[in-house]
Each structure stands twice: as C-alpha cells, then as structure tokens.
Write an enzyme that holds these catalytic residues in place. Structure first.
Site, PDB file in Angstrom:
ATOM      1  N   ASP A 162      28.201 -49.698  24.648  1.00 49.56           N
ATOM      2  CA  ASP A 162      27.125 -50.204  23.746  1.00 49.56           C
ATOM      3  C   ASP A 162      27.819 -51.430  23.139  1.00 49.56           C
ATOM      4  O   ASP A 162      29.083 -51.515  22.796  1.00 49.56           O
ATOM      5  CB  ASP A 162      26.913 -49.344  22.783  1.00 49.56           C
ATOM      6  N   HIS A 221      23.465 -42.982  17.253  1.00 49.75           N
ATOM      7  CA  HIS A 221      23.898 -44.326  17.331  1.00 49.75           C
ATOM      8  C   HIS A 221      24.449 -45.130  16.107  1.00 49.75           C
ATOM      9  O   HIS A 221      23.850 -45.623  15.315  1.00 49.75           O
ATOM     10  CB  HIS A 221      22.795 -45.223  18.040  1.00 49.75           C
ATOM     11  N   ASP A 267      21.410 -47.449  14.649  1.00 48.23           N
ATOM     12  CA  ASP A 267      22.406 -48.666  15.299  1.00 48.23           C
ATOM     13  C   ASP A 267      23.360 -49.311  14.251  1.00 48.23           C
ATOM     14  O   ASP A 267      23.303 -50.494  14.079  1.00 48.23           O
ATOM     15  CB  ASP A 267      21.688 -49.789  16.237  1.00 48.23           C
TER      16      ASP A 267
HETATM   17 ZN   LIG Z   1      23.806 -51.969  21.496  1.00 48.73          ZN
END
Ligand SMILES: [Zn+2]
Length: 461
Positions: A156, A64, A336
C-alpha cells in the site's frame, strides 16, 4: 473476575441477526451474555454502563490505517494512532507496511506487535509487504511474514507494476492462506498526476490522475485472482469503473473484494477548487432534503488536505462508490488514516504528500452518507465495519457471540457535533473535516471488557 454490563442499549449484532434493546455482559474479557435480561446474570460488583438510547455493536474494525511507526513517529506513533482509533469507536485496527523500514521482515512485525501490546489502547494487527522494501522488484519473505503474524500482505502506497511478480505473490499468498490487499495504481497512466483528471484539474491547472489508472489495476487483479484462485482485496476504491468491474467479477465468483473510504464518498474533486466551488453543487448532496448548515465549512483553493491517493473524483464516481458500499460490492469501510506533519502539508499542492487522517471522523461521515441518507440500514452499515473486515483477514472478531472477545463499540447515531482540531488524539492535523457539522458520534470503545475511551457525558447533552 472483572465484568462490565452495558445495559439496555439497542444491540445490533449482524452476525446473529440481532437488533433489539438488550443488555451485553462481558466477563473476564469475553462476551458472557446478550439479551433483554442478561443483566440479571451480572455479578454484584460488575461495572455498569447505561446505554439506553445508544447503539451497542461488535467492536468496529478498520483494516486500513497508517501508524507510521517505525521510522516516522513525528507523524503518528502506535500509541497515538491507537488512541485516535479508540476515539473514533474502533476496537481493532490493521496497520500498513509502508513504514521506514518497511514491514517486509519478521523482526519488524514482531517489534510492532510487541509495541502495540504494550502501548496500544486498542487491538493492532499488522500487514506485511508484498515486495522487499515495497520496491516492486522482488518478493518479500511471505512465509516468514505469515509466521510472524501478519494478517495480509500489501505494498500500500505503492502498487506492484510487474504482473508476473504479482501473479507469484498471489500464488505464495494462497499457499499461506493470506489475503493480498492492493493499492490499485498504474504508474504509466498516473505518472505525476496529483488530482482526478477531469474538469477541475483543467480549471486548476494541476496534473490529472485518471480513473483508468485505478481501473486498469482492478481489472488486472480480477484476472490474476481468476488465474490463481488467490484472494485479492482492492483498497480505497475511488472510481465508477472500478466499482463496475468488481461488481461483475463478484457476480461470476472471482475471489475479489473492495473497500471504500469516507473521503471518497463525501468529497469530490471540486473541493480542490475551494469551498465555494464544492458547496455550490456537489456539496449540497450531503444534505438531501435539507436543512443545510447555517454556515458551511470554508477552505481555500489548492488546500493540500484534499490531496490523497487515489484522488477525490467526480460526483458521479462518489455516487458509484456509495452504491457499491450499499449493494455489498465494496464490503469493507475503512479510513486510510494517513497522518502527515503540518510542515509537510503546508507546501504547494504539487509537492504535498498524499493522504489525510480519518479515524475520528470515519463513523460519522459513514452514518451521514450511508445511513442518514437512506441508502443503507444500520445493520448493513455495521457489517461493513465488523464482519466485512473480520472475514477479509480471517479474524475471529466482529460478533457478539457468547465466548467472543469482549470488544464493543457504543455510538449515538443521531448526535450532532463538530470535529475540532483540539479534540483529536492523533499527532497530525491533516484532516479536511475540521469545523464540519457531523451527525453520529462514538460514545465508548471497549476492548476485552475494558472501557478504553468514553465520551464525557456532558458532550452528549
Ligand atoms: Zn493506498
């Protein structure tokens, strides 16, 4: 032939249930031998890396990451994002499709893959969008995205609100054997929320983003995974209720999974009220049994480097995410990594973009909160960074099997260090962790048998 011998490290390879002092020999980019005497097979001209006292494991995978290219290369580029990954100990990263334009067509996938091949110092895999332009209105061409090489699909940064559209996305994804990753956010419940809805949002006067805004979509995804049989992966889980929902669904066999990011299991919403508020109570849990640092890192209230989506939540939520990682409910750890320029973050809290960088602090923060805290052993922790993500997206990586890709991470689980702004390879500086006392540090990142980054030995002394 080129070969690399990593000698006498503590080799931890969860796939082979291996945890012993051993050599790892890589020949022509592939693992050639692993064992206490594997070094005896090394060609005379092999490059040598003395790994005594260090952990040697399969190359870490972060599934991610926002690389911001194409379109937002002031924030990050494929080259700088991959360099930050290498500094963080990651040999493989998976980039998100919310670029400009979005990765919703085969041509953009091909462009990124070619550019990553030329410029990326680590392996880069690409995800495609679920919907055209990530607008949540009509499906992206999922079959041609798969043909172009995406490893999963996700919107996302956004979340498909139309449940029927999501159902069809899952049905297509299943046909093409793709995992659907989802950023779980119910727009009607979250509305204009900028931080966790609770005590600190009331104190700070900021609009709340309630846990139910995440839990609602996690529950939706469980139901649709049951209905369609497609694999759904819930990204960056932040709330206690989400962990409970996932745990129960997995127990009854739903094809669903989840991931956790270090900021959600290190920080809490108290941090938005400033460092004093955080260290007074929630922060002390980071140093169980002491000692506490001589000087705690400081930051002001409303610091936008503590603004992310989903938001930092309460100490109870933080504990639930840690428990979820430890018991395998959340089988993937990831960053992330979401770079933003200083000028974008240097605005009022309400107006700042969500997200922080994370590739370079991720391993240390995970070691501190999951391993040094006694919650997990190193083998399980490494699994969350290797086999977990490899299985999720069907990569033949994350192991030291003989014949596997020669991707290896070397780290020192105990090294104490401080993350400084001038040490980063990222283009962006939106990390809340500068000046933090960290424990556990990447030492070398190797892909296809080549050392792509290594810590200068002086830094370890
Ligand atoms: Zn996200």
């Amino acid at each position: 032939m080129n070969s690399l011998l990593l000698s006498q490290g503590r080799v931890i390879d969860p796939a082979n249930r291996l945890d012993q002092v051993a050599d790892v020999l890589i020949v022509d980019g592939k693992i050639a031998a692993v064992g206490p005497n594997a070094g005896a097979q090394a060609p005379a001209d092999a490059e040598r890396f003395e790994a005594a006292g260090l952990v040697v494991c399969p190359g870490l995978i972060d599934c991610h990451v926002h690389l911001r290219e194409p379109g937002q290369s002031a924030k990050e580029s494929i080259a700088t994002g991959a360099a930050a990954a290498a500094r963080g100990g990651f040999t493989t990263i998976v980039c998100m499709p919310n670029t400009a334009p979005a990765i919703d067509n085969a041509a953009t996938v091909t462009w990124i893959r070619e550019r990553a091949e030329q410029q990326g110092v680590v392996n880069v895999y690409v995800t495609g969008a679920i919907t055209r332009n990530i607008a949540g209105e009509e499906l992206a061409p999922i079959g041609s995205l798969k043909q172009a090489g995406v490893v999963a699909i996700t919107d996302d940064g956004h979340c498909v609100q139309d449940h029927e559209l999501m159902r069809r996305a899952l049905e297509y994804a299943k046909m093409f054997d793709l995992t659907v990753m989802d950023h779980c956010q119910d727009y009607s419940l979250v509305a204009e929320g900028v931080m966790h809805e609770g005590y600190w949002s009331a104190v700070s006067g900021l609009r709340g983003w309630p846990s139910a805004g995440e839990e609602m979509i996690v529950a939706r995804n469980i139901m649709l995974a049951d209905l369609t049989g497609a694999r759904v992966h819930c990204q960056h889980i932040s709330a206690l209720g989400s962990v409970q929902l996932l745990r129960a669904a997995k127990a009854k066999g739903t094809p669903i999974s989840g991931e956790a990011c270090p900021h959600h299991f290190v920080l809490t919403d108290a941090a938005i009220a400033g460092s004093d508020a955080f260290w007074e109570k929630d922060g002390l849990a980071l140093f169980p049994g002491g000692p506490t640092p001589a000087k705690f890192p400081e930051w002001p209230a409303y610091d936008t480097n503590f603004k992310m989506n989903p938001p930092l939540r309460s100490a109870q939520d933080r504990e639930a995410v840690l428990e979820g990682v430890a018991d395998g409910t959340l089988e993937v750890l990831c960053s992330d990594h979401a770079p933003h320029c200083d000028f974008e973050k240097e605005v009022e809290f309400d107006y700042a973009p969500f997200g922080i960088t994370g590739l370079e602090t991720e391993l240390a923060l995970s070691l501190m909160q999951l391993y040094h805290s006694g919650r997990m052993g190193l083998t399980d922790l490494i699994t969350r960074f290797t086999l977990g993500p490899a299985r999720l997206i069907g990569l033949k990586k994350g192991t030291l099997d003989v014949g596997a890709d020669g991707d290896v991470t070397v780290f020192d689980p105990d090294a104490a260090w401080v993350f400084e702004r001038n040490q980063s390879a990222s283009k962006s500086f939106n990390s809340p962790f500068y000046g933090w006392p960290l424990k556990g540090r990447p030492v070398a990142t190797i892909t296809a048998g080549k050392i792509r980054w290594r810590l200068r030995p002086a830094a370890l002394a």
